[in-house]
Design an enzyme around this catalytic site. Structure first.
Site, mmCIF file in Angstrom:
data_model
loop_
_atom_site.group_PDB
_atom_site.id
_atom_site.type_symbol
_atom_site.label_atom_id
_atom_site.label_comp_id
_atom_site.label_asym_id
_atom_site.label_seq_id
_atom_site.Cartn_x
_atom_site.Cartn_y
_atom_site.Cartn_z
ATOM 1 N N TYR A 55 0.928 -1.219 0.351
ATOM 2 C CA TYR A 55 0.066 0.036 0.305
ATOM 3 C C TYR A 55 0.923 1.299 0.100
ATOM 4 O O TYR A 55 1.866 1.328 1.036
ATOM 5 C CB TYR A 55 -0.830 -0.209 1.075
ATOM 6 C CG TYR A 55 -2.413 -0.824 1.861
ATOM 7 C CD1 TYR A 55 -1.970 -1.859 0.130
ATOM 8 C CD2 TYR A 55 -2.748 -1.233 1.982
ATOM 9 C CE1 TYR A 55 -3.049 -3.225 0.170
ATOM 10 C CE2 TYR A 55 -3.558 -2.321 3.089
ATOM 11 C CZ TYR A 55 -3.860 -3.145 1.377
ATOM 12 O OH TYR A 55 -4.873 -4.227 1.446
ATOM 13 N N GLN A 178 -9.171 -13.101 3.339
ATOM 14 C CA GLN A 178 -8.802 -11.666 3.015
ATOM 15 C C GLN A 178 -9.919 -11.456 1.788
ATOM 16 O O GLN A 178 -8.800 -11.581 1.134
ATOM 17 C CB GLN A 178 -7.878 -11.128 3.679
ATOM 18 C CG GLN A 178 -8.786 -9.655 3.506
ATOM 19 C CD GLN A 178 -7.889 -8.570 4.231
ATOM 20 O OE1 GLN A 178 -7.113 -7.407 3.060
ATOM 21 N NE2 GLN A 178 -7.109 -8.510 5.360
ATOM 22 N N GLU A 295 -19.193 6.390 11.833
ATOM 23 C CA GLU A 295 -20.922 6.071 11.384
ATOM 24 C C GLU A 295 -21.003 4.510 11.337
ATOM 25 O O GLU A 295 -21.628 3.196 11.644
ATOM 26 C CB GLU A 295 -20.400 6.602 10.146
ATOM 27 C CG GLU A 295 -21.759 8.575 10.219
ATOM 28 C CD GLU A 295 -22.473 7.953 10.666
ATOM 29 O OE1 GLU A 295 -23.593 7.690 10.232
ATOM 30 O OE2 GLU A 295 -22.579 8.785 12.722
#
Length: 337
Positions: A55, A178, A295
């Protein structure tokens, strides 16, 4: 606050909402904002954090490590991955050879600022390295205490079975897989999930909101929202394009009454939906703003009644991708370098 689940048949508990920093840290968002997002995750009770050396070409690990400085290490579960090219992209800077794995774990630990990771994952299956070599390297890393548990990412059911068998021979066990999984992308349900459940392996699923499509912010026939993933030239737009069709977007809008009935946003419904699968230990969420974390956490602990799950299936109908062959089709046939 977040609930916790066991990872596979291990004794390790992880937060069922896990914070991931793919496509954000070190690339899309500034480091200061990334740190605020990580701290928002900690405030919400998230203890599990997922990253990978690839990443932002190792920068994401560094950002995560910096953001977690000062936290009690024993109270965190830190996951990372190995496979894709890193560094200058030399012939051994990729794959699952013993050389690359051993060098990669050391680099990851340095960047993350820790002596060990809780979960070390094979980011893809390496067709060019004997599986025995890969699993032996993972076994040695576990014995050295550099990783506590081993997992895989986007492996087929057959590959998972082969890896699991070797791991048991070598004195450790695969505990996680995953894969991508969402209301729109269900390719793991027919083969990967049954094999994993049989072997004591859990799913830690990525893209539960289908790269943002299941938030409902993309409207059929409407301009793309400014600054959204669909407009991101650094990689986001490429990943989301498979869902950017009016027939998909129209059906997503029809999910709003279901979400309203549960008192959830569409994004919260999407995250809660993947957690209804008993083989799923955690849903990975990313964030470019701290409030997004707060949220998404509201999806934890939600129970969706069977009748609403059936209504979701009816609404989405034929736009759902279910073909288990998609896992193999999306995997690299050979190393990138």
């Amino acid at each position: 606050m977040v609930n916790y689940r066991y990872l596979g048949n291990s004794g390790l508990k992880i937060s069922e909402i896990t914070y991931g920093n793919w496509l954000t840290h070190g690339s899309q968002v500034e480091n200061e904002t990334a740190t605020k997002c990580v701290h928002a995750a900690l405030d919400a009770g998230i203890t599990s954090f997922d990253t990978a050396d690839v990443y932002a070409n190792t920068k994401a690990e560094q950002v995560l490590g910096d953001a977690l400085k000062g936290q009690r290490r024993a109270s965190l579960e830190i996951f990372t991955k190995v496979y894709w090219p890193t560094g200058p992209g030399g012939p051994n800077d990729t794959g699952l050879s013993r050389k690359h794995i051993m060098e990669s774990i050391n680099g990851s630990l340095t960047r993350l600022g820790t002596d060990y990771v809780d979960l070390y994952q094979a980011h893809r299956y390496d067709t060019e390295t004997p599986l025995e070599e890969t699993m032996q390297a993972f076994a040695d890393i576990v014995r050295q205490g550099k990783a506590l548990y081993i997992g895989v990412s986007e492996w087929t059911a057959e590959q998972i079975r082969a890896g699991h068998a070797l791991s048991k021979e070598l004195g450790f066990q695969l505990v996680s897989s995953q894969p991508q999984y969402s209301m729109l992308w269900r390719v793991i349900e027919d083969e990967v999930v049954p094999a994993s459940a049989e072997l004591g392996i859990s799913q830690i699923v990525w893209s539960p909101v289908a790269q943002g499509v299941l938030t409902g912010k993309y409207k059929p026939g409407a301009p793309l929202p400014e600054g959204s993933r669909a407009t991101d030239s650094k990689g986001g737009a490429n990943f989301i394009k498979r869902f950017m069709h009016d027939d998909v977007l129209e059906r997503v809008q029809q999910l709003t009454p279901v979400a309203d009935e549960l008192g959830l946003s569409l994004a919260q419904l999407a995250v809660a939906w993947v957690l209804q699968n008993k083989n799923v230990a955690a849903a990975l969420i990313g964030a470019s703003r701290p409030e997004q974390v707060a949220e998404n956490v509201k999806a934890s602990g939600v129970v969706i009644p069977a009748e609403l799950l059936a209504r979701i299936d009816t609404i989405l109908g034929g736009v759902v991708e279910r073909d288990p062959a998609k896992t193999a089709e999306g995997a690299p046939a050979s190393r990138a370098v």
